[in-house]
Design a protein around this motif. Structure first.
Motif, PDB file in Angstrom:
ATOM      1  N   LEU A 110       0.895  -1.140   0.113  1.00 34.94           N
ATOM      2  CA  LEU A 110       0.009  -0.056  -0.084  1.00 34.94           C
ATOM      3  C   LEU A 110       0.944   1.233   0.275  1.00 34.94           C
ATOM      4  O   LEU A 110       0.317   2.205  -0.594  1.00 34.94           O
ATOM      5  CB  LEU A 110      -1.097   0.085   1.274  1.00 34.94           C
ATOM      6  CG  LEU A 110      -2.107  -1.012   1.218  1.00 34.94           C
ATOM      7  CD1 LEU A 110      -2.758  -1.023   2.576  1.00 34.94           C
ATOM      8  CD2 LEU A 110      -2.936  -0.870   0.057  1.00 34.94           C
ATOM      9  N   ASP A 111       2.191   1.339   0.538  1.00 37.04           N
ATOM     10  CA  ASP A 111       3.032   2.404   0.456  1.00 37.04           C
ATOM     11  C   ASP A 111       3.477   2.824  -0.891  1.00 37.04           C
ATOM     12  O   ASP A 111       3.781   3.883  -0.947  1.00 37.04           O
ATOM     13  CB  ASP A 111       4.199   2.098   1.490  1.00 37.04           C
ATOM     14  CG  ASP A 111       3.730   2.111   2.823  1.00 37.04           C
ATOM     15  OD1 ASP A 111       2.778   2.653   3.252  1.00 37.04           O
ATOM     16  OD2 ASP A 111       4.673   1.438   3.559  1.00 37.04           O
ATOM     17  N   HIS A 112       3.184   1.841  -1.751  1.00 38.27           N
ATOM     18  CA  HIS A 112       3.883   2.222  -3.135  1.00 38.27           C
ATOM     19  C   HIS A 112       2.618   2.028  -4.305  1.00 38.27           C
ATOM     20  O   HIS A 112       3.071   2.643  -5.476  1.00 38.27           O
ATOM     21  CB  HIS A 112       4.763   1.022  -3.639  1.00 38.27           C
ATOM     22  CG  HIS A 112       6.034   1.230  -2.599  1.00 38.27           C
ATOM     23  ND1 HIS A 112       6.129   0.462  -1.301  1.00 38.27           N
ATOM     24  CD2 HIS A 112       7.126   1.798  -2.565  1.00 38.27           C
ATOM     25  CE1 HIS A 112       7.346   0.620  -0.735  1.00 38.27           C
ATOM     26  NE2 HIS A 112       7.961   1.389  -1.320  1.00 38.27           N
ATOM     27  N   LEU A 113       1.524   1.793  -3.850  1.00 44.98           N
ATOM     28  CA  LEU A 113       0.449   1.770  -4.837  1.00 44.98           C
ATOM     29  C   LEU A 113      -0.210   3.252  -5.113  1.00 44.98           C
ATOM     30  O   LEU A 113      -0.507   4.019  -4.129  1.00 44.98           O
ATOM     31  CB  LEU A 113      -0.527   0.847  -4.460  1.00 44.98           C
ATOM     32  CG  LEU A 113      -0.282  -0.721  -4.762  1.00 44.98           C
ATOM     33  CD1 LEU A 113      -1.517  -1.590  -4.153  1.00 44.98           C
ATOM     34  CD2 LEU A 113      -0.253  -1.215  -6.217  1.00 44.98           C
ATOM     35  N   SER A 114      -0.376   3.535  -6.438  1.00 43.80           N
ATOM     36  CA  SER A 114      -1.045   4.515  -6.649  1.00 43.80           C
ATOM     37  C   SER A 114      -2.626   4.213  -6.767  1.00 43.80           C
ATOM     38  O   SER A 114      -2.889   3.193  -6.487  1.00 43.80           O
ATOM     39  CB  SER A 114      -0.762   5.107  -7.841  1.00 43.80           C
ATOM     40  OG  SER A 114      -1.244   4.269  -9.104  1.00 43.80           O
ATOM     41  N   ASP A 115      -3.387   5.268  -6.674  1.00 46.76           N
ATOM     42  CA  ASP A 115      -4.968   5.014  -6.660  1.00 46.76           C
ATOM     43  C   ASP A 115      -5.246   4.101  -8.012  1.00 46.76           C
ATOM     44  O   ASP A 115      -6.215   3.240  -7.806  1.00 46.76           O
ATOM     45  CB  ASP A 115      -5.945   6.412  -6.661  1.00 46.76           C
ATOM     46  CG  ASP A 115      -5.705   6.869  -5.292  1.00 46.76           C
ATOM     47  OD1 ASP A 115      -5.255   6.337  -3.996  1.00 46.76           O
ATOM     48  OD2 ASP A 115      -5.849   8.053  -5.369  1.00 46.76           O
ATOM     49  N   ALA A 116      -4.806   4.438  -8.873  1.00 46.06           N
ATOM     50  CA  ALA A 116      -5.147   3.756 -10.271  1.00 46.06           C
ATOM     51  C   ALA A 116      -4.552   2.346 -10.230  1.00 46.06           C
ATOM     52  O   ALA A 116      -5.304   1.451 -10.477  1.00 46.06           O
ATOM     53  CB  ALA A 116      -4.618   4.381 -11.518  1.00 46.06           C
ATOM     54  N   GLU A 117      -3.485   2.098  -9.695  1.00 44.77           N
ATOM     55  CA  GLU A 117      -2.853   0.664  -9.639  1.00 44.77           C
ATOM     56  C   GLU A 117      -3.708  -0.168  -8.613  1.00 44.77           C
ATOM     57  O   GLU A 117      -4.046  -1.285  -8.845  1.00 44.77           O
ATOM     58  CB  GLU A 117      -1.627   0.625  -9.065  1.00 44.77           C
ATOM     59  CG  GLU A 117      -0.651   1.379 -10.215  1.00 44.77           C
ATOM     60  CD  GLU A 117       0.728   1.674  -9.725  1.00 44.77           C
ATOM     61  OE1 GLU A 117       1.640   2.152 -10.479  1.00 44.77           O
ATOM     62  OE2 GLU A 117       0.929   1.741  -8.419  1.00 44.77           O
ATOM     63  N   CYS A 118      -4.298   0.645  -7.357  1.00 40.50           N
ATOM     64  CA  CYS A 118      -5.203  -0.152  -6.618  1.00 40.50           C
ATOM     65  C   CYS A 118      -6.369  -0.522  -7.246  1.00 40.50           C
ATOM     66  O   CYS A 118      -6.817  -1.467  -7.137  1.00 40.50           O
ATOM     67  CB  CYS A 118      -5.418   0.794  -5.446  1.00 40.50           C
ATOM     68  SG  CYS A 118      -6.526   0.055  -4.042  1.00 40.50           S
ATOM     69  N   LEU A 119      -6.760   0.311  -8.215  1.00 40.18           N
ATOM     70  CA  LEU A 119      -8.067   0.044  -8.770  1.00 40.18           C
ATOM     71  C   LEU A 119      -8.108  -1.116  -9.680  1.00 40.18           C
ATOM     72  O   LEU A 119      -8.810  -1.927  -9.977  1.00 40.18           O
ATOM     73  CB  LEU A 119      -8.704   1.157  -9.628  1.00 40.18           C
ATOM     74  CG  LEU A 119     -10.066   1.234  -9.878  1.00 40.18           C
ATOM     75  CD1 LEU A 119     -11.179   0.903  -9.077  1.00 40.18           C
ATOM     76  CD2 LEU A 119     -10.479   2.272 -10.567  1.00 40.18           C
ATOM     77  N   ALA A 120      -6.736  -1.165 -10.392  1.00 44.18           N
ATOM     78  CA  ALA A 120      -6.513  -2.297 -11.384  1.00 44.18           C
ATOM     79  C   ALA A 120      -6.269  -3.333 -10.730  1.00 44.18           C
ATOM     80  O   ALA A 120      -6.936  -4.427 -11.246  1.00 44.18           O
ATOM     81  CB  ALA A 120      -5.075  -1.790 -12.094  1.00 44.18           C
ATOM     82  N   ILE A 121      -5.895  -3.616  -9.432  1.00 44.82           N
ATOM     83  CA  ILE A 121      -5.944  -4.861  -8.745  1.00 44.82           C
ATOM     84  C   ILE A 121      -7.370  -5.566  -8.582  1.00 44.82           C
ATOM     85  O   ILE A 121      -7.578  -6.524  -8.542  1.00 44.82           O
ATOM     86  CB  ILE A 121      -5.152  -4.777  -7.381  1.00 44.82           C
ATOM     87  CG1 ILE A 121      -3.827  -4.436  -7.679  1.00 44.82           C
ATOM     88  CG2 ILE A 121      -5.379  -5.949  -6.495  1.00 44.82           C
ATOM     89  CD1 ILE A 121      -2.750  -4.062  -6.630  1.00 44.82           C
ATOM     90  N   LEU A 122      -8.234  -4.282  -8.173  1.00 45.08           N
ATOM     91  CA  LEU A 122      -9.616  -4.823  -7.877  1.00 45.08           C
ATOM     92  C   LEU A 122     -10.558  -5.296  -8.721  1.00 45.08           C
ATOM     93  O   LEU A 122     -11.300  -5.925  -8.522  1.00 45.08           O
ATOM     94  CB  LEU A 122     -10.212  -3.593  -7.108  1.00 45.08           C
ATOM     95  CG  LEU A 122      -9.618  -3.195  -5.597  1.00 45.08           C
ATOM     96  CD1 LEU A 122     -10.505  -1.844  -4.969  1.00 45.08           C
ATOM     97  CD2 LEU A 122     -10.216  -4.312  -4.693  1.00 45.08           C
ATOM     98  N   GLN A 123     -10.024  -4.991 -10.180  1.00 44.04           N
ATOM     99  CA  GLN A 123     -10.738  -5.109 -11.231  1.00 44.04           C
ATOM    100  C   GLN A 123      -9.947  -6.298 -12.483  1.00 44.04           C
ATOM    101  O   GLN A 123     -10.542  -6.347 -13.332  1.00 44.04           O
ATOM    102  CB  GLN A 123     -11.375  -4.147 -11.833  1.00 44.04           C
ATOM    103  CG  GLN A 123     -10.464  -2.962 -12.439  1.00 44.04           C
ATOM    104  CD  GLN A 123     -10.907  -1.704 -12.918  1.00 44.04           C
ATOM    105  OE1 GLN A 123     -12.210  -1.327 -12.602  1.00 44.04           O
ATOM    106  NE2 GLN A 123     -10.346  -0.999 -13.423  1.00 44.04           N
ATOM    107  N   HIS A 124      -8.944  -6.814 -11.869  1.00 45.23           N
ATOM    108  CA  HIS A 124      -8.249  -7.760 -12.726  1.00 45.23           C
ATOM    109  C   HIS A 124      -8.364  -9.008 -12.072  1.00 45.23           C
ATOM    110  O   HIS A 124      -7.487  -9.312 -11.022  1.00 45.23           O
ATOM    111  CB  HIS A 124      -6.871  -7.338 -13.156  1.00 45.23           C
ATOM    112  CG  HIS A 124      -7.155  -6.292 -14.295  1.00 45.23           C
ATOM    113  ND1 HIS A 124      -7.080  -4.744 -14.108  1.00 45.23           N
ATOM    114  CD2 HIS A 124      -7.638  -6.280 -15.599  1.00 45.23           C
ATOM    115  CE1 HIS A 124      -7.055  -4.170 -15.097  1.00 45.23           C
ATOM    116  NE2 HIS A 124      -7.515  -4.864 -15.969  1.00 45.23           N
TER     117      HIS A 124
END
Length: 704
Positions: free
Chosen positions: A677-691
């Motif tokens: 979580l320290d290194h993830l951007s919001d867009a990358e976090c959203l990418a994880i949730l939808q792939h």
């Protein structure tokens, strides 16, 4: 019988798909034959339309004639013609509103009432609740209350669909955590399903259309809600029975009542909605007939009619005037009517609720989006195939914002005439004559016309007060005749103070739209709207400056003009403190303490309102909205696996998704969730949730 999709039935959140085609329509298409047989009600509707038309035309003609005689007995020239034209537009607009309100009063005090036909409905009705980055706790309480009410009064007749367009990672997981315990597929009772859309095309209209095309064929009707909507079981059941009794109807719109107002501005809207709203609504329903409108929520729609008729066209050009239709509700009703379906406004149904924006700033933000959507309708006003009443709905929507432009222009031209009279020397012998041509301005007629204009504006409020006073039980719900009268006066004064601020704000948003700026898509504020001095100052400094300039100019020109312009300049000069006062629960509770602006639902709330409030207290105390989305998921294995079960198979487009690639690398190179979580951007976090592949890789963070 509703069946869940194949696969792991315990984890899937949706029923088996039942597709329904929903073709797009063109702006210009031929009207289809009406599916409604002519009846006595149509004759009554025709008489109501003639009443509104004749009264509006008569008042407009009278106002124009009087203003013409006010300006000059020796002829009109230059700016005076422009002033006259602007006055005629504005006076016609308030005459139209007055005519509708007068019609509504006649219906309100009439001893005759027509009972709508009802027939036991067959099949299951879907209740659609679209959400977009909303507070899931509030929505969960709403669904819990409505579900509980339906289980008691209409088991097996309804099914809930929570249709999420949420595009923020934390808000998405908060939704899933809130709704997961509610979901069920008990078709004998009342199933609750949840679907989050990965592609937010066409906003709410696209959200509803996507559901229709996936599941619509299994449901005769759908009831569309907003995130702040609440409806009692008796209202929901009546809607389905009325649709069943009238096969030619495509849509029935209810009159939503505002509840739970806890700020000064929302209490103003709530009181006006309860006291004056029924007058306006009765007038609208009377002349609308079976060619009414749709406000986007708290309405029932025949699903197959909607799919057949209401596929929205895509407008030529770019936003704000081109692209997807923003104010889709007006157009969906218009397209239904063009296809021959009836669209009706039933004002007699109770237990249909909504909430109001909490502050003046929130209203202005909402107006920006609504203004763009309404101005888009210019493409349809003269398009082929639409009913006359539909064209009037669209024109009224456009004028609701353009009227601010016309009012401001009228004020500015009036000041220009005053400046001209002050600085320009009159030519007494401009024409060859033995006698001078004196400037003429009939102040007596001007005063009479001003009083008439104010009477037309205030009449609907007086009508609402009078109708409530005649109904003893309703009068007591407002606190009795004294508090009702005092509240009406307070509402009139405060509304007059806020009106010029809204006028100038709406002028600014119209100007912004014509400059080509798109409003975007922002969620509606549902909190207490407490506005800081900094925010209020930033929002209204231009209004304050304009108000000061207006007041100073008027005082310089003449003392009389200063006092005449005070109703406009006063509200603008004090727009910052007025805006600050408009929001905030503490400020709203102060006026509530004195019993002013009381609404009937406050003292004796409907059972569904009380049940929703109780449901809010039942939310699990462990529900922590502060946790980051991924940390919340990996701390709850059952929620994690349920989320994974909802995900579609990944498409082979990884090389085109930078966020996917970066997120995958971060997962592979971080051994704990905190480091990730320290290194993830919001867009990358959203990418994880939808792939799906990334979520499977996240399983390494689950507790053993």
């Amino acid at each position: 019988m509703i069946k869940l999709a194949k696969g792991n039935l315990a984890k899937r959140a949706l029923p088996v798909e039942s597709p329904l085609a929903m073709p797009r329509h063109e702006v210009n298409e031929a009207a289809q034959a009406s599916k409604m047989a002519f009846s006595l009600i149509d004759l009554v509707t025709l008489m109501a339309r003639l009443f509104v038309l004749v009264m509006t035309a008569g008042l407009s003609w009278y106002g124009a004639r009087e203003m013409h005689s006010v300006l000059s007995a020796n002829g009109i020239a230059g700016l005076q013609w422009l002033f006259l034209a602007l006055f005629c537009v504005n006076f016609s607009w308030i005459s139209f509103a007055f005519s509708q309100a007068t019609l509504g009063l006649l219906y309100q005090i009439s001893p005759f009432s027509s009972r709508r036909k009802e027939k036991e409905a067959e099949g299951v009705t879907a209740i659609l609740l679209p959400v977009y980055n909303e507070d899931p706790v509030r929505i969960r309480a709403t669904i819990h209350a409505m579900h509980h009410d339906l289980l008691k009064q209409a088991p097996g007749q309804f099914a809930f669909f929570i249709l999420s367009d949420t595009n923020k990672a934390d808000a998405w997981v908060a939704e899933e955590q809130a709704f997961f315990p509610l979901l069920n597929n008990d078709s004998a009772a009342c199933p609750i399903f949840y679907r989050r859309r990965y592609n937010n095309a066409e906003r709410k209209a696209g959200n509803i259309a996507e559901w229709v095309m996936r599941f619509g064929d299994d449901y005769e009707c759908m009831i569309v809600l907003d995130a702040d909507s609440l409806m009692g079981a008796e209202c929901l059941v009546s809607l389905t029975r009325r649709m069943s009794a009238e096969p030619s109807l495509g849509l029935i719109q209810t009159l939503p009542t505002i509840i739970r107002a806890n700020t000064l501005y929302s209490r103003l809207q709530q009181f006006a909605n309860h006291c004056f709203g029924p007058i306006y609504a009765s007038g609208l329903a009377a002349w609308h007939g079976n060619s009414s409108n749709f406000w986007g929520h708290n309405a029932i729609i025949r699903t197959k009619a909607f799919a057949e008729a209401s596929g929205l066209p895509v407008l030529a050009g770019k936003a704000p005037f081109g692209g997807h239709v923003m104010s889709h509700d007006f157009m969906e009703a218009a397209l239904l009517r063009r296809a021959g379906w009836g669209v009706r406004f039933d004002t007699d149904l109770t237990a249909s609720y909504e909430e109001a924006p909490p502050s003046l700033v929130d209203v202005i933000v909402r107006d920006r989006r609504w203004c763009q959507g309404n101005l888009q309708h210019n493409a349809f006003v003269f398009a082929k195939g639409f009913h006359f009443a539909t064209r009037l709905h669209l024109f009224s929507g456009i004028m609701s914002y353009l009227s601010a432009v016309f009012w401001l222009l009228l004020i500015l031209v009036g000041f220009a005439l005053a400046i001209q009279a002050y600085f320009v020397r009159p030519e007494y012998f401009a024409n060859p004559s033995l006698f001078p041509t004196w400037p003429v301005f009939d102040f007596e007629k001007a005063r009479s016309l001003f009083i008439l204009s104010m009477a037309l504006v205030l009449a609907p409020k007086v009508y609402g007060w009078f109708a409530a006073l005649l109904n003893f039980r309703r009068c007591l719900q407002f606190g009795g005749p004294i508090l009702l009268t005092l509240s009406t006066m307070v509402e009139a004064v405060l509304s007059a103070l806020y009106a010029p601020i809204l006028m100038l704000s709406q002028f600014q948003v119209v100007y912004s739209v014509f400059k080509g700026k798109d409003s975007g898509w922002k969620p509606q504020s549902r909190d207490d709207g407490a506005t800081s001095w900094k925010v209020a100052s930033r929002a209204h400094y231009s209004h304050t400056i304009f108000g000061m300039a207006l007041a100073s100019s008027a005082l310089f020109l003449s003392e009389e003009l200063f006092y005449w312009s005070l109703p406009i300049s006063f509200g603008l000069v004090f727009s910052i403190p007025l805006s600050w006062l408009s929001g905030g629960r503490k400020r709203g509770n102060l006026i509530r303490f004195f019993g002013i602006l009381r609404a009937p639902e406050e003292k004796q709330p409907h059972p569904i309102v009380a049940l929703q409030l109780h449901s809010m207290t039942l939310v699990d105390g462990s529900f922590n909205n502060e946790l980051a989305s991924l940390k919340r998921l990996v701390s709850d294995a059952s929620l994690f696996h349920w989320h994974l079960a909802q995900m579609p198979v990944d498409k082979e487009n990884k090389e085109f998704c930078r966020d996917w690639i970066c997120a995958e690398w971060q997962i592979l190179n971080n051994d704990n969730i905190s480091g990730l979580l320290d290194h993830l951007s919001d867009a990358e976090c959203l990418a994880i949730l939808q792939h799906q592949s990334l979520m499977r890789a996240m399983q390494k963070y689950l507790p053993e």
